[in-house]
Design an enzyme around this catalytic site. Structure first.
Site, PDB file in Angstrom:
ATOM      1  N   ASP A 144       6.588  -0.177  -0.600  1.00 54.19           N
ATOM      2  CA  ASP A 144       7.219   1.150  -0.600  1.00 54.19           C
ATOM      3  C   ASP A 144       8.087   1.407  -1.827  1.00 54.19           C
ATOM      4  OD1 ASP A 144       6.075   1.969   1.791  1.00 54.19           O
ATOM      5  OD2 ASP A 144       7.628   1.000   2.976  1.00 54.19           O
ATOM      6  N   MET A 190       0.591   5.150   2.476  1.00 52.95           N
ATOM      7  CA  MET A 190       1.835   4.738   3.106  1.00 52.95           C
ATOM      8  C   MET A 190       3.044   5.380   2.416  1.00 52.95           C
ATOM      9  SD  MET A 190       1.091   0.738   3.967  1.00 52.95           S
ATOM     10  CE  MET A 190       0.205   0.295   5.476  1.00 52.95           C
TER      11      MET A 190
END
Lengths: 420, 420
Positions: A144, A190
């Site tokens: 991330d 994501m």
């Protein structure tokens, strides 16, 4: 002082290069037998320490450890298990110290994201309070890319490369077919709160009009009419529209566009399905034929398209963690420090764990175009170096020769079980 | 006899290597200027011929044509447009002959699947009946691997490699996390009627117990209780379960498990969503946390993980098509002939278009395990050679340097428009 043992654990969602960090840790520790004795790994992350279920990495050959550099996922197992606050669940921390003491663990290496850096910090604090000497070093990891201080997070670069390459390739596919078939292609990636991964898809665009034509970021409240207008405009001008959407896309009220309705062990909502929702919207509102891909785990396991920069950095933070620990630097995390954009130059720095624990770094406003649907040149300058270089794994019979370790257990010394 | 011009078109869903076939056609034609003059390509496939909208490939440099070998998707555009039967729509076929005659097209190369081979056959028949001399050669292409006669179809090998590698990588990821998180991972792949792509995922398994643990094929009616029992068993034994499901999975009555409710220009039902359906079933019935990836276009555009075998074969059928045409062999398609499994040996053969048109080759029974949920060693022997070798594209700035051609139009000679 005789050497003390080290404990290493992988935490949270795994990445394509977290094992490269493990490789850096173990290879460097093996070069310092005077300071570090055994390197034990937690079986399934920190759970392994709580259960006194540890793996003796000393049972693995140098070749096997070297193969970790190009093997994705967590070779020792990881976990989604967040230790609560010290006051809420002191028992867990005391158990950790108990297990560490039994095995003479003097070094604690915790390879994870923001939650994990927080755990490493707490272990160091408790060790101090309990008078148990332990050096705690965090090792950054997250696809991330949302840790603060460090220029980037190992794991992100390879995911970014995968997403940029996939967007480029699928974009060519859709462009080929758009005249008589699919007009809209949606790729769901994501990124729960931070849009770094979706932003990286923007690297696929070389010229104005290239895909992706729309990037939907969690940092920007979803504006349905503006989005649909942009899709229509893209189809009118280019014949097709490629959309990359972050799983964490939210509406103006902060609600997820796709909320799976369940939560994980960290209390995070399980997301999924925003890609199909967005794609269906284009069909229902604009009458456009669509296709939709959901990259899911493929994007964080795609070691076959490894970014050399990413792999090098992942190894380097593992190595640096051991070097810092040997120097007695406690409650710290090695970071990547950017020295120059082009050509990219970086070096290893360090940040106190208290500066990185539990802080999420989002895309800054200057990386997002004014309309909220794309990335700026500043974002490109930041992102481009992170996908540089191809670090291919070796192949046999058409498939990468990823390693599965023996993972031999360290004999238990405590007779006491511990319920998670 | 003065050289005549050639018309080349890409048809149906594009692949990672259809441009490698185009490269083979154009490079070989350029070596035979005495027989072949210009090579014109249909802009967006056969639609380009009907509209007299053709691309002059002679305007592209040798370097640009060479770059087609490693560029995925359809460089000239493709289409989903099936010509009807000769009696139903004679007008379309006559229009083709009209356009071909205006541009002195003596060679027709049609790069596609079963539907396209049928079109090539009909054009050859009509040319004969109308007294217009044209040599029609089909060039095999389909990620679905469902053409008969040929050992395999160019495009399939790279998709197979992508799916096998992705299954291997995602399997490692899930294994890492299963103790405390995701237990079931579902990967949805293409394959409407034939399960070749899903079957290829089985190559990821090296040892018993390796993922994928379940492969759901369109050839096997979905047996919900048996499936759920297998998932439960896999989670009990290995801690997790990796499932690869073909989009075309059907129930015992022949209905699709996931029917998107709309149809494409070929009258094919648009599928989608079987992965999420299967995953949700595991949660609802077994209470297992899941993740689900839908590969969609990524799997057929993934030139970055090109199978060298596939790329070589794609080029070879393009080259052979031109050589056959020059020899005057009409209504024919070059095929791949397997000479040996290990090491894989193959050569180019030929099949009459009438033998390949409109015939779908499904997975034979001996490639499917008795329980219907996996592949046999015979399937592995067949599949393994097709993913051999890595044919990487060149990179710049972290991304493949795929080419976009100039695609200069051939001046129109007919004043007549033609409505599709």
């Amino acid at each position: 002082m005789p050497p003390r043992n080290a404990f290493y654990a992988q935490s949270g969602g795994v990445t394509s290069v977290i094992n490269a960090s493990a490789c850096g840790v173990i290879e460097t520790a093996r070069q310092h037998p005077d300071q570090i004795g055994h390197v034990y790994a937690g079986r399934n992350g920190i759970i392994g320490a709580l259960r006194e279920d540890m793996i003796d990495t000393g049972q693995e050959s140098a070749e096997a450890i070297a193969a970790l550099r190009y093997t994705p996922a967590g070779a020792f197992g990881s976990c989604r298990y967040k230790l609560k606050g010290l006051e809420e669940n002191r028992l867990e921390y005391e158990r950790l110290i108990e297990v560490f003491a039994a095995h003479d663990i003097g070094y604690f290496f915790y390879n994870g994201g923001g939650d994990s850096q927080d755990t490493a910090l707490k272990v160091s604090q408790l060790g101090e309070r309990m008078g148990y000497p332990i050096t705690c070093v965090g090792i950054p990891k997250t696809v991330d890319n949302d840790l603060p201080v460090t220029d980037c997070c190992p794991g992100f670069g390879t995911t970014a490369k995968y997403v940029a390459v996939s967007t480029l390739e699928a974009g060519l596919d859709v462009r080929s077919m758009a005249e008589s078939s699919t007009k809209v292609f949606v790729l769901e990636v994501m990124g729960r709160h931070a849009g770094w991964i979706a932003a990286a898809a923007g690297l696929a665009a070389d010229h104005s009009g290239d895909p992706p034509h729309v990037i939907l970021l969690p940092e920007v409240a979803f504006d349905r009419p503006a989005f649909l207008e942009r899709v229509r405009d893209s189809v009118d001008r280019f014949g097709y529209c490629v959309i990359v959407v972050s799983e964490g896309l939210r509406d103006a009220n902060g609600g997820f566009i796709a909320d799976g309705g369940s939560q994980d062990a960290f209390g995070h909502t399980q997301l999924g399905g925003v890609g199909p929702v967005i794609a269906q919207m284009c069909k229902d509102e604009l009458g456009l034929k669509y296709h939709c891909a959901v990259a899911d785990y493929l994007q964080r396991a795609a070691r076959h398209i490894g970014s050399k920069t990413d792999v090098d950095q992942a190894y380097a933070v593992g190595r640096a963690a051991v070097e810092m620990a040997i120097e007695g630097r406690n409650a710290i995390m090695p970071t990547i420090v950017r020295k120059a954009d082009d050509p990219y130059q970086w070096e290893i720095g360090a940040a106190p764990l208290s500066d990185v624990a539990n802080i999420e770094r989002k895309l800054p406003a200057e990386y997002i175009t004014e309309d909220g649907l794309g990335i700026t040149d500043a974002a490109r300058r930041y992102l481009r170096p992170l996908i540089q270089g191809e670090d291919y794994p070796p192949y046999r019979d058409g498939l990468p020769t990823y390693i599965t370790l023996k993972n031999v257990s360290v004999p238990r010394l405590l007779g006491t079980p511990f319920d998670i």
